[in-house]
Design an enzyme around this catalytic site. Structure first.
Site, PDB file in Angstrom:
ATOM      1  N   SER A 131      20.651 -43.716 -18.810  1.00 31.59           N
ATOM      2  CA  SER A 131      20.162 -44.182 -17.504  1.00 31.59           C
ATOM      3  C   SER A 131      18.992 -43.329 -17.032  1.00 31.59           C
ATOM      4  CB  SER A 131      21.272 -44.115 -16.459  1.00 31.59           C
ATOM      5  OG  SER A 131      20.722 -44.416 -15.176  1.00 31.59           O
ATOM      6  N   LYS A 185      28.626 -46.104 -18.753  1.00 29.64           N
ATOM      7  CA  LYS A 185      27.299 -46.590 -18.336  1.00 29.64           C
ATOM      8  C   LYS A 185      27.433 -47.901 -17.558  1.00 29.64           C
ATOM      9  CE  LYS A 185      22.901 -47.068 -17.794  1.00 29.64           C
ATOM     10  NZ  LYS A 185      22.199 -48.195 -18.200  1.00 29.64           N
ATOM     11  N   HIS A 188      28.564 -47.014 -14.153  1.00 26.67           N
ATOM     12  CA  HIS A 188      27.392 -46.418 -13.478  1.00 26.67           C
ATOM     13  C   HIS A 188      26.556 -47.544 -12.861  1.00 26.67           C
ATOM     14  CE1 HIS A 188      23.048 -45.674 -13.616  1.00 26.67           C
ATOM     15  NE2 HIS A 188      23.275 -44.394 -13.410  1.00 26.67           N
ATOM     16  N   ASN A 189      26.299 -48.572 -13.659  1.00 22.54           N
ATOM     17  CA  ASN A 189      25.469 -49.676 -13.153  1.00 22.54           C
ATOM     18  C   ASN A 189      26.172 -50.461 -12.051  1.00 22.54           C
ATOM     19  OD1 ASN A 189      23.909 -48.797 -15.290  1.00 22.54           O
ATOM     20  ND2 ASN A 189      23.246 -50.836 -15.858  1.00 22.54           N
ATOM     21  N   GLU A 192      25.694 -48.535  -9.049  1.00 23.64           N
ATOM     22  CA  GLU A 192      24.268 -48.719  -8.689  1.00 23.64           C
ATOM     23  C   GLU A 192      24.086 -50.017  -7.887  1.00 23.64           C
ATOM     24  OE1 GLU A 192      21.605 -48.337 -12.170  1.00 23.64           O
ATOM     25  OE2 GLU A 192      20.748 -50.248 -11.574  1.00 23.64           O
TER      26      GLU A 192
HETATM   27  P1  NBP Z   1      13.895 -54.421 -23.972  1.00 22.95           P
HETATM   28  O1  NBP Z   1      15.298 -54.541 -23.526  1.00 22.95           O
HETATM   29  O2  NBP Z   1      12.831 -55.088 -23.187  1.00 22.95           O
HETATM   30  O3  NBP Z   1      13.804 -54.921 -25.502  1.00 22.95           O
HETATM   31  C1  NBP Z   1      12.565 -54.977 -26.182  1.00 22.95           C
HETATM   32  C2  NBP Z   1      12.690 -54.350 -27.555  1.00 22.95           C
HETATM   33  O4  NBP Z   1      13.679 -55.051 -28.321  1.00 22.95           O
HETATM   34  C3  NBP Z   1      11.392 -54.472 -28.331  1.00 22.95           C
HETATM   35  O5  NBP Z   1      11.231 -53.293 -29.082  1.00 22.95           O
HETATM   36  C4  NBP Z   1      11.664 -55.675 -29.218  1.00 22.95           C
HETATM   37  O6  NBP Z   1      10.883 -55.717 -30.379  1.00 22.95           O
HETATM   38  C5  NBP Z   1      13.084 -55.427 -29.573  1.00 22.95           C
HETATM   39  N1  NBP Z   1      13.753 -56.577 -30.187  1.00 22.95           N
HETATM   40  C6  NBP Z   1      14.111 -57.773 -29.668  1.00 22.95           C
HETATM   41 BR1  NBP Z   1      13.693 -58.331 -27.968  1.00 22.95          BR
HETATM   42  N2  NBP Z   1      14.724 -58.568 -30.532  1.00 22.95           N
HETATM   43  C7  NBP Z   1      14.789 -57.857 -31.671  1.00 22.95           C
HETATM   44  C8  NBP Z   1      15.323 -58.132 -32.942  1.00 22.95           C
HETATM   45  N3  NBP Z   1      15.952 -59.268 -33.205  1.00 22.95           N
HETATM   46  N4  NBP Z   1      15.189 -57.197 -33.901  1.00 22.95           N
HETATM   47  C9  NBP Z   1      14.567 -56.021 -33.644  1.00 22.95           C
HETATM   48  N5  NBP Z   1      14.049 -55.705 -32.440  1.00 22.95           N
HETATM   49  C10 NBP Z   1      14.166 -56.609 -31.463  1.00 22.95           C
HETATM   50  O7  NBP Z   1      13.498 -52.853 -24.117  1.00 22.95           O
HETATM   51  P2  NBP Z   1      13.723 -51.657 -23.084  1.00 22.95           P
HETATM   52  O8  NBP Z   1      13.446 -52.075 -21.681  1.00 22.95           O
HETATM   53  O9  NBP Z   1      12.992 -50.500 -23.671  1.00 22.95           O
HETATM   54  O10 NBP Z   1      15.297 -51.383 -23.179  1.00 22.95           O
HETATM   55  C11 NBP Z   1      15.962 -51.031 -24.392  1.00 22.95           C
HETATM   56  C12 NBP Z   1      17.441 -50.939 -24.111  1.00 22.95           C
HETATM   57  O11 NBP Z   1      17.669 -49.920 -23.114  1.00 22.95           O
HETATM   58  C13 NBP Z   1      18.057 -52.216 -23.536  1.00 22.95           C
HETATM   59  O12 NBP Z   1      19.383 -52.342 -23.960  1.00 22.95           O
HETATM   60  C14 NBP Z   1      18.032 -51.984 -22.047  1.00 22.95           C
HETATM   61  O13 NBP Z   1      18.985 -52.758 -21.372  1.00 22.95           O
HETATM   62  C15 NBP Z   1      18.344 -50.495 -21.990  1.00 22.95           C
HETATM   63  N6  NBP Z   1      17.858 -49.825 -20.784  1.00 22.95           N
HETATM   64  C16 NBP Z   1      16.639 -50.123 -20.249  1.00 22.95           C
HETATM   65  C17 NBP Z   1      16.211 -49.467 -19.113  1.00 22.95           C
HETATM   66  C18 NBP Z   1      14.860 -49.758 -18.512  1.00 22.95           C
HETATM   67  O14 NBP Z   1      14.551 -49.177 -17.457  1.00 22.95           O
HETATM   68  N7  NBP Z   1      14.030 -50.592 -19.122  1.00 22.95           N
HETATM   69  C19 NBP Z   1      17.026 -48.487 -18.526  1.00 22.95           C
HETATM   70  C20 NBP Z   1      18.251 -48.179 -19.111  1.00 22.95           C
HETATM   71  C21 NBP Z   1      18.657 -48.862 -20.233  1.00 22.95           C
HETATM   72  P3  NBP Z   1       9.510 -56.556 -30.413  1.00 22.95           P
HETATM   73  O15 NBP Z   1       8.471 -55.643 -29.849  1.00 22.95           O
HETATM   74  O16 NBP Z   1       9.312 -56.843 -31.833  1.00 22.95           O
HETATM   75  O17 NBP Z   1       9.707 -57.779 -29.569  1.00 22.95           O
END
Ligand code: NBP
Length: 471
Positions: A131, A185, A188-189, A192
């Site tokens: 988080s 986690k 936590h959400n 939140e």
């Molecule tokens: P996203 O949740 O937006 O996912 C995008 C990523 O997933 C890209 O790297 C994309 O690759 C990849 N991807 C997908 Br979509 N389908 C795929 C597949 N079939 N095979 C391989 N790669 C694939 O990214 P994020 O916001 O960085 O979050 C990552 C994780 O962390 C998620 O579970 C999210 O819920 C969690 N999280 C996010 C935050 C936040 O603030 N964003 C906070 C806490 C936790 P591509 O580039 O090839 O499309």
């Protein structure tokens, strides 16, 4: 290890993966990165990671062979199917003893399934909640790892050095087996969600019932936050002070009033219902988002019913709002922690709530100074709810009258108080020695012969209700 090999690998170069790669490299580790779409990796390496010890790879085989053994691979892709797809691609390439860490917001039951599958292949799996959003990922997130204990020990130094650092240590500790980390986690959400909704309701009450500018409202939240030192309060202050470049109005005024959700709040409520744990403030927050999404319907019904109620306040209302908000926030934590205790029992996680409080102390969205008295509360043997803790009893005694008055005032208007009233009713229910559940028992026995218990005698009883009424 060859000096060419990386100590850590990250798959997924969206915002979380990029920032964690930079953070972990900053902590002194060589990191290999891979993303399904090449261009993102290339862009990252050329721009943000150009002068960093970060190895960009463009084939999974290349990625895997760039890592020292046991390989440590953190997956940060979209939660759900993509995680399974990545695991399926990794398994044939990895070897016994290697470690897969899922750092996304995976459902805890998916994590249980994946643990079985990956461990069945002789590898280790760490379901790890992270988080702190993109800022936290870069500067020190809150990390909630669960899974194989020895595998955690292999990666703990890396994860703990990337986590936020507090005087009591890093905000990363091993939580328990299997899905313990992802469960924590999820909760936590859920907390939140409840804190955000409580803040939103108080903002809305201030905006509609008190003649305050956005700057004035920001000042009030800032003053109330002296006691909480909470991240969500801090960002609320900044949001209220933000001006829209296009119109010069407060930015908040031009943001549409429909809230989206990815599902973790809903999962918390669903799991709480499954375990029989009441978390009404969290559920109210999920309901509030669902209701907000019905924008068209709300517009139509608003025209039908117009303005209801009177918009009067009373002397001391503003002060009461601050106290009501404080108590609703404490109550959100109380509900979430209660759920964690029950889940720990049911799923044999062996959770230590003091460790959870330490992990949430910094780096995460629900970080707050409240975590100190919460941790202190759970040092007492046998504490079953924050409401009973010495640390919070005085707060409840002092602020419950304010919460009652605020909910009562808002109930006379058409302004919403879903979370605030849920917190109040949670308190009222949990502190009532007698509840009207005697009526529920009687009704169940009446229509379904479900039997009931008596206050004056042990055992189960049934009444032929219909005969009594000669029906
Ligand atoms: P996203 O949740 O937006 O996912 C995008 C990523 O997933 C890209 O790297 C994309 O690759 C990849 N991807 C997908 Br979509 N389908 C795929 C597949 N079939 N095979 C391989 N790669 C694939 O990214 P994020 O916001 O960085 O979050 C990552 C994780 O962390 C998620 O579970 C999210 O819920 C969690 N999280 C996010 C935050 C936040 O603030 N964003 C906070 C806490 C936790 P591509 O580039 O090839 O499309």
């Amino acid at each position: 290890m060859s000096s060419e090999e990386s100590e850590f690998g990250i798959i997924g170069m969206a915002v979380m993966g990029q920032n964690l790669a930079l953070n972990i490299e900053q902590s002194g580790y060589r990191v290999s990165v891979y993303n399904r779409t090449d261009s993102k990796t290339k862009d990252f390496k050329q721009k943000r990671a150009s002068d960093r010890d970060i190895v960009a790879t463009y084939e999974l085989e290349e990625f895997i062979s760039s890592l020292e053994r046991p390989r440590k691979v953190l997956i940060l892709v979209k939660a759900g199917k993509p995680v399974d797809m990545v695991i399926d691609q990794l398994l044939p390439l990895m070897e016994e003893g290697d470690i897969i860490i899922d750092g996304g917001n995976s459902h805890f039951q998916d994590t249980n399934r994946r643990v079985k599958k990956v461990e069945g292949e002789g590898l280790h799996y760490l379901g790890t909640g992270i988080s702190g959003g993109e800022y936290g990922a870069l500067h020190g997130p809150s990390i909630m790892p669960g899974g194989h204990r020895e595998a955690y020990d292999e990666v703990s130094e890396i994860l703990r050095s990337a986590a936020a650092q507090t005087p009591e240590g890093p905000t990363c500790k091993y939580l328990g087996p299997r899905s313990a980390g992802h469960y924590v986690k999820m909760v936590h959400n859920g907390i939140e969600y409840a804190v955000m909704q409580s803040i939103a309701e108080v903002y809305w009450a201030m905006k509609n019932l008190l003649d305050l500018s956005h700057e004035d409202m920001a000042d009030r939240f800032e003053a109330w936050n002296q006691r909480l030192d909470a991240y969500l309060m801090e960002i609320t202050v900044e949001i209220l002070r933000e001006e829209d470049e296009k119109t010069g109005r407060p930015l908040l005024e031009v943001i549409l009033d429909t809230a989206k959700q990815k599902g973790t709040g809903k999962w918390t409520s669903q799991s709480a219902l499954d375990l029989g744990v009441p978390v009404p403030t969290i559920t109210a927050a999920v309901d509030a988002r669902l209701l907000s999404a019905r924008k068209d319907q709300r517009g139509r019904l608003d025209e039908l019913y117009g303005e209801l109620g009177n918009y009067e306040t009373y002397e001391g209302f503003e002060d009461d709002l601050g106290k009501a908000l404080y108590l609703s926030i404490v109550t959100a934590y109380a509900q979430g922690l209660d759920l964690l205790e029950e889940a720990s029992e049911e799923y044999n996680y062996g959770l230590d709530i003091q460790d959870v409080a330490q992990i949430w102390k910094d780096g995460c969205i629900i970080r707050s100074d409240l975590l100190d008295p919460i941790s202190e509360s759970y040092s007492s043997e046998g504490l079953d709810t924050l409401l009973a803790s010495e640390e919070f009893q005085d707060d409840y005694r002092e602020a419950i009258p304010s919460l009652r008055k605020v909910v009562s005032a808002l109930s006379k208007t058409d302004l919403i108080c879903l979370a605030l009233s849920a917190s109040l009713n949670y308190f009222n229910s949990l502190t009532a020695e007698r509840l009207p559940a005697n009526m529920i028992q009687a009704q169940r026995d009446y229509f379904g012969a479900h039997t009931y218990q008596r206050v004056d005698e042990e055992g189960t009883f049934h009444t032929e209700w219909q005969d009594i009424k000669n029906v």
